[in-house]
Design a protein around this motif. Structure first.
Motif, PDB file in Angstrom:
ATOM      1  N   ALA A  54      -3.525   6.415  -3.227  1.00  0.00           N
ATOM      2  CA  ALA A  54      -3.661   7.320  -1.681  1.00  0.00           C
ATOM      3  C   ALA A  54      -2.249   7.393  -0.912  1.00  0.00           C
ATOM      4  CB  ALA A  54      -4.478   6.427  -1.076  1.00  0.00           C
ATOM      5  N   ASP A  55      -2.474   8.233  -0.191  1.00  0.00           N
ATOM      6  CA  ASP A  55      -1.358   8.353   1.051  1.00  0.00           C
ATOM      7  C   ASP A  55      -1.266   7.178   1.977  1.00  0.00           C
ATOM      8  OD1 ASP A  55      -0.558  10.743  -0.434  1.00  0.00           O
ATOM      9  OD2 ASP A  55      -1.620  11.977   0.852  1.00  0.00           O
ATOM     10  N   GLU A  56      -0.535   7.074   2.695  1.00  0.00           N
ATOM     11  CA  GLU A  56      -0.446   6.111   3.646  1.00  0.00           C
ATOM     12  C   GLU A  56      -1.878   6.011   4.839  1.00  0.00           C
ATOM     13  OE1 GLU A  56       2.299   5.106   7.670  1.00  0.00           O
ATOM     14  OE2 GLU A  56       3.412   5.411   5.655  1.00  0.00           O
ATOM     15  N   ASP A  57      -2.138   6.956   5.048  1.00  0.00           N
ATOM     16  CA  ASP A  57      -3.481   7.256   5.834  1.00  0.00           C
ATOM     17  C   ASP A  57      -4.704   7.081   4.697  1.00  0.00           C
ATOM     18  OD1 ASP A  57      -3.540   9.786   4.407  1.00  0.00           O
ATOM     19  OD2 ASP A  57      -3.765  10.884   6.429  1.00  0.00           O
ATOM     20  N   PHE A  58      -4.594   6.782   3.434  1.00  0.00           N
ATOM     21  CA  PHE A  58      -5.706   6.481   2.304  1.00  0.00           C
ATOM     22  C   PHE A  58      -6.489   7.845   2.196  1.00  0.00           C
ATOM     23  CE2 PHE A  58      -5.277   2.178   4.551  1.00  0.00           C
ATOM     24  CZ  PHE A  58      -4.840   1.749   3.385  1.00  0.00           C
ATOM     25  N   THR A  59      -5.816   8.862   2.371  1.00  0.00           N
ATOM     26  CA  THR A  59      -6.235  10.074   1.827  1.00  0.00           C
ATOM     27  C   THR A  59      -5.837  10.113   0.344  1.00  0.00           C
ATOM     28  OG1 THR A  59      -5.623  11.573   3.775  1.00  0.00           O
ATOM     29  CG2 THR A  59      -5.842  12.745   1.855  1.00  0.00           C
ATOM     30  N   GLY A 119       9.639  -4.336  -0.169  1.00  0.00           N
ATOM     31  CA  GLY A 119       9.011  -3.819   1.051  1.00  0.00           C
ATOM     32  C   GLY A 119       8.204  -2.739   1.132  1.00  0.00           C
ATOM     33  N   GLU A 120       8.453  -1.850  -0.219  1.00  0.00           N
ATOM     34  CA  GLU A 120       7.674  -0.592  -0.310  1.00  0.00           C
ATOM     35  C   GLU A 120       6.149  -0.685  -0.428  1.00  0.00           C
ATOM     36  OE1 GLU A 120       9.262  -1.523  -4.471  1.00  0.00           O
ATOM     37  OE2 GLU A 120       9.693  -2.246  -2.476  1.00  0.00           O
ATOM     38  N   LYS A 121       5.482   0.323   0.047  1.00  0.00           N
ATOM     39  CA  LYS A 121       3.922   0.131   0.148  1.00  0.00           C
ATOM     40  C   LYS A 121       3.342   1.023  -0.757  1.00  0.00           C
ATOM     41  CE  LYS A 121       3.286  -2.196   4.549  1.00  0.00           C
ATOM     42  NZ  LYS A 121       4.396  -2.963   4.637  1.00  0.00           N
ATOM     43  N   PHE A 122       2.360   0.520  -1.650  1.00  0.00           N
ATOM     44  CA  PHE A 122       1.646   1.579  -2.484  1.00  0.00           C
ATOM     45  C   PHE A 122       0.311   1.387  -1.961  1.00  0.00           C
ATOM     46  CE2 PHE A 122       5.310  -0.147  -4.509  1.00  0.00           C
ATOM     47  CZ  PHE A 122       5.879   0.855  -4.950  1.00  0.00           C
ATOM     48  N   TYR A 123      -0.417   2.617  -1.640  1.00  0.00           N
ATOM     49  CA  TYR A 123      -1.861   2.548  -1.270  1.00  0.00           C
ATOM     50  C   TYR A 123      -2.727   2.965  -2.162  1.00  0.00           C
ATOM     51  CZ  TYR A 123       0.874   2.370   3.257  1.00  0.00           C
ATOM     52  OH  TYR A 123       1.504   1.917   4.164  1.00  0.00           O
ATOM     53  N   GLY A 124      -4.014   2.458  -1.916  1.00  0.00           N
ATOM     54  CA  GLY A 124      -5.097   3.053  -2.921  1.00  0.00           C
ATOM     55  C   GLY A 124      -6.545   2.758  -2.225  1.00  0.00           C
ATOM     56  N   TYR A 125      -7.464   2.968  -2.922  1.00  0.00           N
ATOM     57  CA  TYR A 125      -8.820   2.985  -2.585  1.00  0.00           C
ATOM     58  C   TYR A 125      -9.724   2.758  -3.452  1.00  0.00           C
ATOM     59  CZ  TYR A 125      -9.410   7.800  -4.362  1.00  0.00           C
ATOM     60  OH  TYR A 125      -9.296   9.154  -5.282  1.00  0.00           O
ATOM     61  N   TRP A 126     -10.943   2.402  -3.298  1.00  0.00           N
ATOM     62  CA  TRP A 126     -12.057   2.463  -4.051  1.00  0.00           C
ATOM     63  C   TRP A 126     -13.147   3.405  -3.494  1.00  0.00           C
ATOM     64  CZ3 TRP A 126     -13.326  -3.532  -5.292  1.00  0.00           C
ATOM     65  CH2 TRP A 126     -12.358  -4.058  -6.075  1.00  0.00           C
ATOM     66  N   GLU A 127     -14.125   3.992  -4.221  1.00  0.00           N
ATOM     67  CA  GLU A 127     -15.246   4.442  -3.638  1.00  0.00           C
ATOM     68  C   GLU A 127     -16.143   3.889  -4.645  1.00  0.00           C
ATOM     69  OE1 GLU A 127     -14.967   8.790  -4.509  1.00  0.00           O
ATOM     70  OE2 GLU A 127     -13.649   9.102  -2.662  1.00  0.00           O
ATOM     71  N   LEU A 152      -9.847 -11.205  -2.553  1.00  0.00           N
ATOM     72  CA  LEU A 152      -9.620 -10.011  -3.253  1.00  0.00           C
ATOM     73  C   LEU A 152      -8.058  -9.780  -2.995  1.00  0.00           C
ATOM     74  CD1 LEU A 152     -10.108  -7.863  -5.281  1.00  0.00           C
ATOM     75  CD2 LEU A 152     -10.827  -6.327  -3.160  1.00  0.00           C
ATOM     76  N   GLU A 153      -7.515  -9.941  -2.004  1.00  0.00           N
ATOM     77  CA  GLU A 153      -6.096  -9.786  -1.464  1.00  0.00           C
ATOM     78  C   GLU A 153      -5.306 -10.693  -2.439  1.00  0.00           C
ATOM     79  OE1 GLU A 153      -5.682  -8.612   3.066  1.00  0.00           O
ATOM     80  OE2 GLU A 153      -5.816 -10.765   2.356  1.00  0.00           O
ATOM     81  N   LYS A 154      -5.875 -11.995  -2.994  1.00  0.00           N
ATOM     82  CA  LYS A 154      -5.142 -13.014  -3.763  1.00  0.00           C
ATOM     83  C   LYS A 154      -4.918 -12.502  -5.067  1.00  0.00           C
ATOM     84  CE  LYS A 154      -5.835 -16.419  -0.321  1.00  0.00           C
ATOM     85  NZ  LYS A 154      -6.610 -17.784  -0.308  1.00  0.00           N
ATOM     86  N   VAL A 155      -5.769 -11.542  -5.741  1.00  0.00           N
ATOM     87  CA  VAL A 155      -5.615 -11.152  -7.026  1.00  0.00           C
ATOM     88  C   VAL A 155      -5.552  -9.640  -7.407  1.00  0.00           C
ATOM     89  CG1 VAL A 155      -6.941 -13.173  -7.681  1.00  0.00           C
ATOM     90  CG2 VAL A 155      -8.150 -11.228  -7.334  1.00  0.00           C
ATOM     91  N   TRP A 156      -5.786  -8.899  -6.350  1.00  0.00           N
ATOM     92  CA  TRP A 156      -5.749  -7.469  -6.634  1.00  0.00           C
ATOM     93  C   TRP A 156      -4.053  -6.947  -6.662  1.00  0.00           C
ATOM     94  CZ3 TRP A 156      -8.666  -4.483  -8.902  1.00  0.00           C
ATOM     95  CH2 TRP A 156      -8.733  -2.946  -8.875  1.00  0.00           C
ATOM     96  N   GLY A 157      -3.604  -6.828  -7.916  1.00  0.00           N
ATOM     97  CA  GLY A 157      -2.337  -6.454  -7.900  1.00  0.00           C
ATOM     98  C   GLY A 157      -1.534  -7.641  -8.440  1.00  0.00           C
ATOM     99  N   PRO A 158      -0.474  -7.525  -9.166  1.00  0.00           N
ATOM    100  CA  PRO A 158       0.507  -8.791  -9.743  1.00  0.00           C
ATOM    101  C   PRO A 158       1.115  -9.336  -8.640  1.00  0.00           C
ATOM    102  CG  PRO A 158       1.478  -6.336 -10.215  1.00  0.00           C
ATOM    103  CD  PRO A 158       0.130  -6.238  -9.550  1.00  0.00           C
ATOM    104  N   PRO A 159       1.433 -10.697  -8.855  1.00  0.00           N
ATOM    105  CA  PRO A 159       2.086 -11.463  -7.938  1.00  0.00           C
ATOM    106  C   PRO A 159       3.138 -10.835  -6.942  1.00  0.00           C
ATOM    107  CG  PRO A 159       1.592 -12.622  -9.785  1.00  0.00           C
ATOM    108  CD  PRO A 159       1.395 -11.202 -10.261  1.00  0.00           C
ATOM    109  N   GLU A 160       3.887 -10.041  -7.542  1.00  0.00           N
ATOM    110  CA  GLU A 160       5.101  -9.629  -7.293  1.00  0.00           C
ATOM    111  C   GLU A 160       4.826  -8.374  -6.142  1.00  0.00           C
ATOM    112  OE1 GLU A 160       4.592  -9.447 -10.820  1.00  0.00           O
ATOM    113  OE2 GLU A 160       5.656 -10.924 -11.077  1.00  0.00           O
ATOM    114  N   TYR A 161       3.597  -7.768  -6.136  1.00  0.00           N
ATOM    115  CA  TYR A 161       3.059  -6.809  -5.502  1.00  0.00           C
ATOM    116  C   TYR A 161       1.788  -7.266  -4.919  1.00  0.00           C
ATOM    117  CZ  TYR A 161       6.545  -3.616  -7.949  1.00  0.00           C
ATOM    118  OH  TYR A 161       7.422  -3.034  -8.232  1.00  0.00           O
ATOM    119  N   PRO A 162       1.847  -8.134  -3.835  1.00  0.00           N
ATOM    120  CA  PRO A 162       0.435  -8.561  -3.262  1.00  0.00           C
ATOM    121  C   PRO A 162      -0.058  -7.571  -2.481  1.00  0.00           C
ATOM    122  CG  PRO A 162       2.454  -9.419  -2.029  1.00  0.00           C
ATOM    123  CD  PRO A 162       2.848  -8.893  -3.266  1.00  0.00           C
TER     124      PRO A 162
END
Length: 160
Positions: free
Chosen positions: A96-101, A71-79, A38-48
């Motif tokens: 989500a926030d950095e702690d996945f809230t 190097g910026e990070k963008f957080y997300g989640y699935w329920e 999933l890591e290899k395809v979730w998000g465009p190549p520029e945003y692994p």
């Protein structure tokens, strides 16, 4: 290119991608069932993506972050809401926030992935529904169509 169609409907608040892969349904399913794939395809190549937690089961949760070019990070989640292995899963997808809230500032969607065997391969239909027109417009303005297309297009090489 695997993506064969992209459409959005501001009246029903939906965004739909259709793609075809030259691999059986079970193989495409594994892309979502295995966090390393999933890591290899979730998000465009520029945003692994980096998957932190992964439970593709009803009531499960998937957490991840994407790392941008600077190097910026963008957080997300699935329920995870429903799973019918290997052909269907539905989940609530949010920022989500950095702690996945879950973020209250960005829209949450209800997303469905359906995999169907066709012509020796797999047709995948990804339908994302937002609560309102503004939520859909927000992600469209963020480039979700282009980003999702480039993310989905990575699947073919992975399942080859």
């Amino acid at each position: 290119m695997p993506v064969t169609d992209i459409s959005h409907d501001l009246d029903t608040f939906t965004l739909t991608f259709t793609a075809r892969f030259a691999a059986p349904v079970e193989r495409v399913w594994q892309v979502y069932a295995d966090p390393r794939q999933l890591e290899k395809v979730w998000g465009p190549p520029e945003y692994p993506a980096t998957v932190v937690d992964h439970s593709l089961t009803p009531g499960g949760r998937v957490t991840y972050f994407m790392t941008g070019p600077e190097g910026e990070k963008f957080y997300g989640y699935w329920e995870v809401l429903e799973v019918e292995e290997p052909r269907y899963f539905r989940y609530r997808d949010g920022f989500a926030d950095e702690d996945f809230t879950p973020s209250i500032e960005l829209p949450v969607s209800d997303s469905t992935t359906t995999l169907t065997a066709v012509d020796g391969g797999t047709e995948a239909v990804f339908v994302t529904t937002y609560a309102d027109r503004e939520g859909l417009q927000t992600v469209l303005d963020m480039g979700v169509e282009e980003g999702s297309r480039s993310a989905i297009d990575q699947i073919d090489a992975l399942v080859a």
